[in-house]
Design a protein around this motif. Structure first.
Motif, short mmCIF file in Angstrom:
data_model
loop_
_atom_site.label_atom_id
_atom_site.label_comp_id
_atom_site.label_asym_id
_atom_site.label_seq_id
_atom_site.Cartn_x
_atom_site.Cartn_y
_atom_site.Cartn_z
N SER A 1 0.82 -1.21 0.00
CA SER A 1 0.00 0.00 0.00
C SER A 1 0.85 1.27 0.00
O SER A 1 1.99 1.28 0.48
N ASP A 2 0.27 2.33 -0.52
CA ASP A 2 0.87 3.66 -0.45
C ASP A 2 0.72 4.15 0.99
O ASP A 2 -0.40 4.25 1.49
N PRO A 3 1.81 4.48 1.68
CA PRO A 3 1.72 4.84 3.10
C PRO A 3 1.20 6.25 3.36
O PRO A 3 0.96 6.60 4.52
N ARG A 4 0.97 7.05 2.33
CA ARG A 4 0.63 8.46 2.57
C ARG A 4 -0.72 8.63 3.26
O ARG A 4 -0.88 9.50 4.12
N LEU A 5 -1.70 7.80 2.90
CA LEU A 5 -3.01 7.90 3.54
C LEU A 5 -2.91 7.55 5.01
O LEU A 5 -3.48 8.24 5.87
N SER A 6 -2.20 6.48 5.33
CA SER A 6 -2.04 6.08 6.72
C SER A 6 -1.33 7.17 7.52
O SER A 6 -1.67 7.44 8.68
N GLU A 7 -0.34 7.82 6.90
CA GLU A 7 0.38 8.89 7.59
C GLU A 7 -0.54 10.07 7.88
O GLU A 7 -0.47 10.68 8.96
N ARG A 8 -1.42 10.38 6.94
CA ARG A 8 -2.37 11.47 7.16
C ARG A 8 -3.31 11.15 8.33
O ARG A 8 -3.55 11.99 9.20
N ILE A 9 -3.80 9.92 8.36
CA ILE A 9 -4.70 9.50 9.44
C ILE A 9 -3.97 9.53 10.77
O ILE A 9 -4.51 9.98 11.79
N ARG A 10 -2.71 9.07 10.77
CA ARG A 10 -1.93 9.10 12.00
C ARG A 10 -1.76 10.53 12.52
O ARG A 10 -1.97 10.81 13.70
N ALA A 11 -1.42 11.45 11.61
CA ALA A 11 -1.17 12.83 12.01
C ALA A 11 -2.42 13.49 12.58
O ALA A 11 -2.35 14.24 13.55
N GLU A 12 -3.58 13.18 11.99
CA GLU A 12 -4.81 13.84 12.42
C GLU A 12 -5.48 13.16 13.60
O GLU A 12 -6.29 13.77 14.29
N SER A 13 -5.15 11.89 13.85
CA SER A 13 -5.79 11.17 14.95
C SER A 13 -4.93 11.14 16.21
O SER A 13 -5.44 10.97 17.31
N GLY A 14 -3.62 11.30 16.03
CA GLY A 14 -2.73 11.23 17.17
C GLY A 14 -2.26 9.83 17.51
O GLY A 14 -1.50 9.64 18.46
N ALA A 15 -2.69 8.83 16.73
CA ALA A 15 -2.24 7.47 16.96
C ALA A 15 -0.79 7.31 16.51
O ALA A 15 -0.27 8.11 15.74
N VAL A 16 -0.14 6.26 16.98
CA VAL A 16 1.25 5.99 16.65
C VAL A 16 1.33 5.14 15.38
O VAL A 16 0.49 4.28 15.15
N MET A 17 2.33 5.40 14.53
CA MET A 17 2.57 4.55 13.37
C MET A 17 3.26 3.29 13.87
O MET A 17 4.40 3.33 14.35
N GLY A 18 2.56 2.16 13.74
CA GLY A 18 3.04 0.94 14.38
C GLY A 18 3.99 0.09 13.56
O GLY A 18 4.61 -0.81 14.09
N GLY A 19 4.10 0.37 12.26
CA GLY A 19 4.99 -0.43 11.43
C GLY A 19 4.29 -0.98 10.21
O GLY A 19 3.17 -0.59 9.87
N THR A 20 4.95 -1.92 9.54
CA THR A 20 4.44 -2.51 8.30
C THR A 20 3.91 -3.91 8.54
O THR A 20 4.59 -4.75 9.14
N LEU A 21 2.69 -4.16 8.05
CA LEU A 21 2.10 -5.49 8.09
C LEU A 21 2.09 -6.05 6.67
O LEU A 21 1.95 -5.32 5.70
N TYR A 22 2.19 -7.37 6.58
CA TYR A 22 2.14 -8.06 5.29
C TYR A 22 0.79 -8.74 5.18
O TYR A 22 0.43 -9.57 6.01
N SER A 23 0.05 -8.36 4.14
CA SER A 23 -1.33 -8.83 4.01
C SER A 23 -1.50 -9.78 2.84
O SER A 23 -1.84 -10.95 3.02
N ASP A 24 -1.26 -9.30 1.63
CA ASP A 24 -1.56 -10.05 0.41
C ASP A 24 -0.33 -10.57 -0.31
O ASP A 24 -0.44 -11.20 -1.36
N ALA A 25 0.85 -10.29 0.22
CA ALA A 25 2.08 -10.69 -0.45
C ALA A 25 3.20 -10.86 0.56
O ALA A 25 3.24 -10.17 1.58
N LEU A 26 4.09 -11.78 0.27
CA LEU A 26 5.29 -11.95 1.08
C LEU A 26 6.29 -10.85 0.76
O LEU A 26 6.13 -10.10 -0.20
N HIS B 1 5.97 -12.17 11.79
CA HIS B 1 6.36 -10.76 11.70
C HIS B 1 5.17 -9.87 12.05
O HIS B 1 5.31 -8.89 12.81
N ASN B 2 4.00 -10.17 11.49
CA ASN B 2 2.81 -9.36 11.78
C ASN B 2 2.49 -9.40 13.27
O ASN B 2 2.14 -8.38 13.87
N LEU B 3 2.56 -10.58 13.86
CA LEU B 3 2.30 -10.70 15.30
C LEU B 3 3.27 -9.84 16.10
O LEU B 3 2.86 -9.07 16.98
N ASN B 4 4.55 -9.96 15.82
CA ASN B 4 5.55 -9.21 16.58
C ASN B 4 5.38 -7.70 16.38
O ASN B 4 5.56 -6.92 17.33
#
Length: 314
Positions: free
Chosen positions: A257-282, A298-301
């Motif tokens: 995914s493009d991280p820009r949307l997540s960064e915008r949501i993080r900035a406006e919500s005050g939540a912490v950016m937790g890292g990268t999860l792997y969903s549909d691809a290794l 990796h996702n669990l950790n």
């Protein structure tokens, strides 16, 4: 220096081995995307060669087949697809390439989950494993219990194509099933140790419904099942308000995914950016998630590190 008799014996043994190898040529398998390819590799071992059409860090939702992909499938002896509407292009591509062999749908027989009607509803639904029923979440591998079903389906298909390797495939599948059962228990134990208020996260798109249901974690997302969907401004604003209200502690991006949307949501919500999860691809071999088991661990950790330390959203 070898005597003539010893040299003759050595040459005969080498010839016998080479003839045996010739008779045991690997089965050519084509899988639609990297996660399935890894499962086939675990079960097939050295009796298979595998090609995946959608590789590491690539998005199967937006995959556009090339003419060369059709030709590649045509030479395969087994085709493996996910089903549930995730990779419908795989069957069409195989047939257009002249493929006449079996197509195994990895998700056949699982208990499917409907795409949520809202951000909290994880209703159940059932279909025939081929994605014909509308509203089905296709990301079934995100529940490790479902992955065990994938493995059983793959093993059965390989045995059908290559009966001589039946014992090999059964032994590999049994070993891999044991590894998956242990992984499933590990995830349940770790996430179960968190209070419910901490088991809330935001991901880039709605790929974690099965994970959420299996491991009792609430996932919110600005984008639907397809990573190609465009979130509306109203939807993003509503999500940000919800994050603040429910004090969601962390936001995660996905490797596809493009991280820009997540960064915008993080900035406006005050939540912490937790890292990268792997969903549909290794990941690639050099990354943190080159296999399905490594991906889930990796996702669990990543989740545990963020959810145990991040402060709640403002």
């Amino acid at each position: 220096m070898l005597s003539l008799s010893r040299l003759t014996t050595t040459l005969l043994a080498t010839f016998a081995l080479s003839m045996g190898a010739a008779h045991a040529a690997p089965i050519e398998v084509t899988a639609s995307f990297s996660i399935l390819g890894d499962m086939v590799r675990e079960v097939g071992g050295d009796r298979v060669t595998i090609q995946t059409l959608v590789g590491p860090d690539e998005d199967a939702h937006g995959f556009q087949p090339r003419p060369s992909d059709s030709r590649r499938i045509g030479s395969a002896q087994l085709v493996v697809a996910n089903g549930l509407g995730f990779d419908d292009w795989m069957t069409r591509l195989a047939r257009s390439g002249g493929y006449k062999g079996p197509i195994v749908i990895g998700s056949t027989g699982i208990k499917t989950i409907a795409m949520a009607a809202d951000k909290h509803d994880h209703g159940h639904n059932h279909d025939d494993g081929h994605g014909k029923e509308a509203g089905i979440d296709p990301h079934a591998w995100q529940d490790v219990g479902n992955a065990q079903r994938y493995v059983s389906n793959i093993a059965a298909a390989l045995i059908e194509v290559d009966p001589a390797g039946a014992d090999h495939y059964r032994a590999n599948a049994e070993r891999y099933q044991g590894e998956l059962k242990a992984l499933d228990a590990e995830i349940r134990k770790a996430l179960g140790s968190l209070p419910a208020a901490r088991r809330k996260v935001v991901s880039s798109h709605a790929a974690f419904g099965y994970f959420a249901h299996a491991y009792d974690v609430q996932f919110l997302s600005p984008v639907g099942v397809s990573n190609n969907a465009e979130p509306t401004a109203k939807g993003v604003a509503q999500l940000i308000r919800q994050l603040r209200k429910e004090k969601v502690p962390a936001i995660f991006v996905e490797n596809i995914s493009d991280p820009r949307l997540s960064e915008r949501i993080r900035a406006e919500s005050g939540a912490v950016m937790g890292g990268t999860l792997y969903s549909d691809a290794l990941s690639t071999a050099a990354g943190p998630a080159p296999t399905y088991v490594a991906m889930m661990r990796h996702n669990l950790n990543t989740l545990m590190a963020a959810l145990t330390s991040a402060p709640p959203a403002r």
